[in-house]
Design a protein around this motif. Structure first.
Motif, PDB file in Angstrom:
ATOM      1  N   ASN A 175      11.133   3.174   1.022  1.00 36.73           N
ATOM      2  CA  ASN A 175      10.185   3.628   2.048  1.00 36.73           C
ATOM      3  C   ASN A 175       9.247   4.679   1.480  1.00 36.73           C
ATOM      4  OD1 ASN A 175      11.566   2.008   3.932  1.00 36.73           O
ATOM      5  ND2 ASN A 175      12.947   3.689   4.471  1.00 36.73           N
ATOM      6  N   SER A 176       8.177   4.921   2.196  1.00 35.05           N
ATOM      7  CA  SER A 176       7.198   5.944   1.773  1.00 35.05           C
ATOM      8  C   SER A 176       6.812   5.762   0.322  1.00 35.05           C
ATOM      9  CB  SER A 176       7.771   7.352   2.007  1.00 35.05           C
ATOM     10  OG  SER A 176       8.115   7.533   3.367  1.00 35.05           O
ATOM     11  N   LEU A 177       6.494   4.540  -0.034  1.00 31.31           N
ATOM     12  CA  LEU A 177       6.198   4.234  -1.429  1.00 31.31           C
ATOM     13  C   LEU A 177       4.939   4.946  -1.911  1.00 31.31           C
ATOM     14  CD1 LEU A 177       7.231   0.505  -1.378  1.00 31.31           C
ATOM     15  CD2 LEU A 177       8.085   2.200  -3.006  1.00 31.31           C
TER      16      LEU A 177
ATOM     17  N   ASP B 182       5.586   4.823  -7.965  1.00 29.60           N
ATOM     18  CA  ASP B 182       6.765   3.953  -7.884  1.00 29.60           C
ATOM     19  C   ASP B 182       6.495   2.582  -8.491  1.00 29.60           C
ATOM     20  OD1 ASP B 182       7.357   5.308  -4.617  1.00 29.60           O
ATOM     21  OD2 ASP B 182       8.438   5.804  -6.471  1.00 29.60           O
ATOM     22  N   THR B 183       5.266   2.324  -8.871  1.00 28.02           N
ATOM     23  CA  THR B 183       4.914   1.039  -9.482  1.00 28.02           C
ATOM     24  C   THR B 183       5.691   0.844 -10.783  1.00 28.02           C
ATOM     25  OG1 THR B 183       2.699   1.000  -8.522  1.00 28.02           O
ATOM     26  CG2 THR B 183       3.040  -0.284 -10.534  1.00 28.02           C
TER      27      THR B 183
ATOM     28  N   GLN C 221       0.825  -1.195   0.000  1.00 27.20           N
ATOM     29  CA  GLN C 221       0.000   0.000   0.000  1.00 27.20           C
ATOM     30  C   GLN C 221       0.868   1.258   0.000  1.00 27.20           C
ATOM     31  OE1 GLN C 221      -2.693  -0.321   3.380  1.00 27.20           O
ATOM     32  NE2 GLN C 221      -4.273  -1.258   2.085  1.00 27.20           N
ATOM     33  N   ALA C 222       0.305   2.323  -0.495  1.00 28.94           N
ATOM     34  CA  ALA C 222       1.016   3.600  -0.478  1.00 28.94           C
ATOM     35  C   ALA C 222       1.440   3.934   0.953  1.00 28.94           C
ATOM     36  CB  ALA C 222       0.130   4.698  -1.043  1.00 28.94           C
TER      37      ALA C 222
ATOM     38  N   THR D 104       4.405  -3.172  -7.060  1.00 30.15           N
ATOM     39  CA  THR D 104       3.110  -2.532  -7.290  1.00 30.15           C
ATOM     40  C   THR D 104       2.681  -1.835  -6.008  1.00 30.15           C
ATOM     41  OG1 THR D 104       2.484  -4.252  -8.878  1.00 30.15           O
ATOM     42  CG2 THR D 104       0.717  -2.866  -7.989  1.00 30.15           C
ATOM     43  N   VAL D 105       2.411  -0.545  -6.117  1.00 34.20           N
ATOM     44  CA  VAL D 105       2.006   0.257  -4.964  1.00 34.20           C
ATOM     45  C   VAL D 105       0.561   0.686  -5.183  1.00 34.20           C
ATOM     46  CG1 VAL D 105       2.515   2.243  -3.522  1.00 34.20           C
ATOM     47  CG2 VAL D 105       4.378   1.069  -4.732  1.00 34.20           C
TER      48      VAL D 105
END
Length: 120
Positions: free
Chosen positions: A84-86, A90-91, A13-14, A117-118
């Motif tokens: 971190n903090s995706l 960023d996917t 998850q984001a 995958t985010v």
């Protein structure tokens, strides 16, 4: 022959985190700079981060600076990308790469990639 094998991708998850690994064989790992790249659907492959042979020097794309950390363990022939903090943007498929001139941005060996995958 040189082989680079990535692992650690997945669905997150984001705001979450993932750590990617890339294990190399067939080369004198500690002699090579290592890089991470990514390619999102419909987009060109882009540079993410690079680390020099010793791990003492790193370089990041502006889009990931402050969120991603590249590191390496020469005793394990492995380079890591802590993410971190995706964000959903960023996917992508993430690739590690190296080469005799990787420290100059010239990469000749590539892994097969790992999907990140985010979700929002």
């Amino acid at each position: 022959q040189v082989q680079l094998v990535e692992s650690g991708g997945g669905l997150v998850q984001a705001g979450g985190s993932l750590r990617l690994s890339c294990t190399a064989s067939g080369l004198s790992f500690r002699s090579y700079a290592m890089g991470w790249f990514r390619q999102a659907p419909g987009k060109e492959r882009e540079f993410v981060a690079r680390v020099n042979w010793s791990g003492g020097s790193t370089y990041y794309a502006d889009s990931v600076k402050g969120r991603f950390t590249i590191s390496r363990d020469n005793s394990k022939n492995t380079v890591y990308l802590q993410m971190n903090s995706l964000k959903p943007e960023d996917t992508a498929v993430y690739y590690c790469a190296t080469g005799r001139r990787a420290d100059l941005g010239d990469y000749e060996y590539w892994g097969q990639g790992t999907q990140v995958t985010v979700s929002s």
